[in-house]
Motif scaffolding. Sequence first.
Motif, short mmCIF file in Angstrom:
data_model
loop_
_atom_site.label_atom_id
_atom_site.label_comp_id
_atom_site.label_asym_id
_atom_site.label_seq_id
_atom_site.Cartn_x
_atom_site.Cartn_y
_atom_site.Cartn_z
N GLU A 139 4.09 -26.13 -27.85
CA GLU A 139 4.71 -27.25 -27.25
C GLU A 139 6.31 -27.04 -28.04
O GLU A 139 6.45 -27.27 -29.00
CB GLU A 139 4.10 -28.28 -27.36
N ARG A 140 7.29 -26.74 -27.21
CA ARG A 140 8.43 -26.71 -27.53
C ARG A 140 9.30 -27.93 -28.00
O ARG A 140 9.98 -27.68 -28.96
CB ARG A 140 9.28 -26.12 -26.16
N ALA A 141 8.95 -29.06 -27.33
CA ALA A 141 9.49 -30.27 -27.93
C ALA A 141 8.77 -30.39 -29.37
O ALA A 141 7.50 -30.03 -29.86
CB ALA A 141 8.86 -31.49 -27.16
N ARG A 142 9.15 -31.47 -30.02
CA ARG A 142 8.84 -31.52 -31.42
C ARG A 142 7.63 -32.64 -31.52
O ARG A 142 7.22 -33.00 -32.79
CB ARG A 142 9.88 -32.20 -32.47
N GLY A 143 7.22 -33.05 -30.46
CA GLY A 143 6.12 -33.81 -30.53
C GLY A 143 5.74 -34.14 -28.82
O GLY A 143 6.45 -33.30 -28.13
N LEU A 144 4.63 -34.88 -28.60
CA LEU A 144 4.27 -34.95 -27.08
C LEU A 144 5.71 -35.85 -26.44
O LEU A 144 6.18 -36.69 -26.94
CB LEU A 144 3.11 -36.11 -26.93
N ARG A 145 6.08 -35.19 -25.44
CA ARG A 145 7.16 -35.66 -24.85
C ARG A 145 7.01 -37.16 -24.05
O ARG A 145 6.39 -37.53 -23.57
CB ARG A 145 7.81 -34.75 -23.47
N PRO A 146 8.07 -38.04 -24.46
CA PRO A 146 8.09 -39.20 -24.00
C PRO A 146 8.75 -39.27 -22.51
O PRO A 146 9.25 -38.17 -22.11
CB PRO A 146 9.30 -40.16 -24.98
N GLY A 147 8.47 -40.41 -21.77
CA GLY A 147 8.91 -40.75 -20.59
C GLY A 147 8.32 -39.83 -19.53
O GLY A 147 7.19 -39.35 -19.54
N GLY A 148 9.14 -39.77 -18.30
CA GLY A 148 8.29 -39.31 -16.96
C GLY A 148 7.97 -40.44 -16.30
O GLY A 148 7.92 -41.57 -16.42
N GLN A 149 7.50 -39.89 -15.15
CA GLN A 149 7.34 -41.22 -13.97
C GLN A 149 5.87 -41.72 -14.19
O GLN A 149 5.10 -41.15 -14.95
CB GLN A 149 7.43 -40.42 -12.72
N ALA A 150 5.61 -42.51 -13.61
CA ALA A 150 4.12 -43.02 -13.62
C ALA A 150 3.37 -42.21 -12.44
O ALA A 150 4.14 -41.85 -11.40
CB ALA A 150 4.11 -44.63 -12.66
N ILE A 151 2.21 -41.68 -12.91
CA ILE A 151 1.59 -40.76 -12.16
C ILE A 151 0.09 -41.23 -11.78
O ILE A 151 -0.09 -42.21 -12.19
CB ILE A 151 1.27 -39.30 -12.86
N ASP A 152 -0.58 -40.49 -11.00
CA ASP A 152 -1.70 -41.11 -10.39
C ASP A 152 -2.82 -40.09 -10.74
O ASP A 152 -2.79 -39.03 -10.42
CB ASP A 152 -1.59 -41.33 -8.67
N VAL A 153 -4.00 -40.67 -10.92
CA VAL A 153 -5.41 -40.04 -11.09
C VAL A 153 -6.25 -40.44 -10.07
O VAL A 153 -6.80 -41.55 -9.82
CB VAL A 153 -6.08 -40.14 -12.39
N ARG A 154 -6.54 -39.29 -9.17
CA ARG A 154 -6.95 -39.78 -7.64
C ARG A 154 -8.34 -38.78 -7.66
O ARG A 154 -8.39 -37.68 -8.26
CB ARG A 154 -6.09 -39.47 -6.78
N GLY A 155 -9.26 -39.29 -6.78
CA GLY A 155 -10.17 -38.28 -6.12
C GLY A 155 -11.22 -37.76 -7.30
O GLY A 155 -11.66 -38.26 -8.29
N PRO A 156 -11.24 -36.58 -7.11
CA PRO A 156 -12.03 -35.55 -8.25
C PRO A 156 -11.65 -35.85 -9.58
O PRO A 156 -12.29 -35.52 -10.51
CB PRO A 156 -11.98 -34.29 -7.54
N ALA A 157 -10.36 -35.88 -9.71
CA ALA A 157 -9.51 -36.09 -11.08
C ALA A 157 -10.10 -37.49 -11.75
O ALA A 157 -10.26 -37.27 -13.01
CB ALA A 157 -8.24 -36.22 -10.92
N ILE A 158 -10.65 -38.46 -11.00
CA ILE A 158 -11.00 -39.72 -11.68
C ILE A 158 -12.56 -38.98 -12.30
O ILE A 158 -12.82 -39.43 -13.59
CB ILE A 158 -11.49 -40.68 -10.72
#
Length: 381
Positions: free
Chosen positions: A31-50
């Motif tokens: 991963e290019r960043a120095r750690g897990l990247r902070p921020g970003g939008q709220a995202i959804d886990v739906r359907g088969p991804a659940i």
Amino acid sequence: MRRVLISGASIAGPALAYWLRRYGFEVTVVERARGLRPGGQAIDVRGPAIEVVRRMGVLEEVRRRSTDLRGMSVVGENGEELSTTTDRTASGGDVGGPDVEILRDDLAAILAGAGEAEYVFGDAIASLEQDAGEVRVVFDSGARRTFDLVVGADGVHSSTRRMVFGPEEDHLRHLGSYLAVWTVPNFLGLDRWEVVYPMSGDLWGAMVMSVRGNREARVYVGFDADAPPAAFLPPEVSEQKRLVATRFAHAGWELPRLLKHLEDAPDFHFDALAQIHLDAWSRGRVALVGDAGYCGSPASGQGTSTALVGAYVLAGELARAGGDHAAAFAAYERELRGYVTGNQALALVNQARRRGQDETGEAALPQSPREVVDAYPLKDY
């Protein structure tokens, strides 16, 4: 075929790393960043991804760290409430339904913590060469390593895809809109609540939601612009912030206060709504997963779910193929192509609805895109 390098540690990368480790592969995530990247939008886990996250054993943790919104309001230019509901939110859909809305960085942390892969932060693939037997990788740090397979999980602007599949402009389809997201203090005093301020013309307006126990809030603003990212997006984040602030300089409601936090926002993210379309998701010993291979854009509301399902299927097919990566990659694409097509068509439908246009994308499938997505049967591996 047991040594796998994954480029990218957002959603698809850590999910794929989990499943490959579970099947006995040796996995490195860079991963290019120095750690897990902070921020970003709220995202959804739906359907088969659940079901995917349930099989990973992290569904309860995902639910525990959800945005847990109670409802939403729509307000006018002077802050007057135009409507309110506790049935749904603009970002997450039905309140109390089976889907889970969670911050992108929270989900990434959960997925990365679930597996035992080797993570290398602050580095990236500089170049790679492959032949019939292996992939030789040179990293930005100067390190050189050899792997059996490489998987690009490095997003819509994937450098892995560019190295192996060619220039981004050959595969990216701009949907004519841009979205910016950043974190601010919850100075509006929102209590597990979302507020939408709609505007007219090319400006969508703003959406603000309280997150993390109401300690902070995430701000979203969007607007339409036909210019593709290569011509429109400034390379420097400071210039991107200035562009967003200029676009909304004369907006009403609380936008002037929200925009004041742009300059110091460490997690500001700004990008085009775009899709990635490829004739094939692999070349030789290199494959793509998630947005790197088949981004549907935030307009689909399905990017996270597609990444989770894609990672699950790719790992499963590699395990099932018993060392034949060519057979595994072909099976991965056969299995997932219809699901991806449905999600990408759904984005076109949602964009058309937002603009009050004909629902382009419906006619391309025997079922509606939503039916294709919801009916996807998750395999057992």
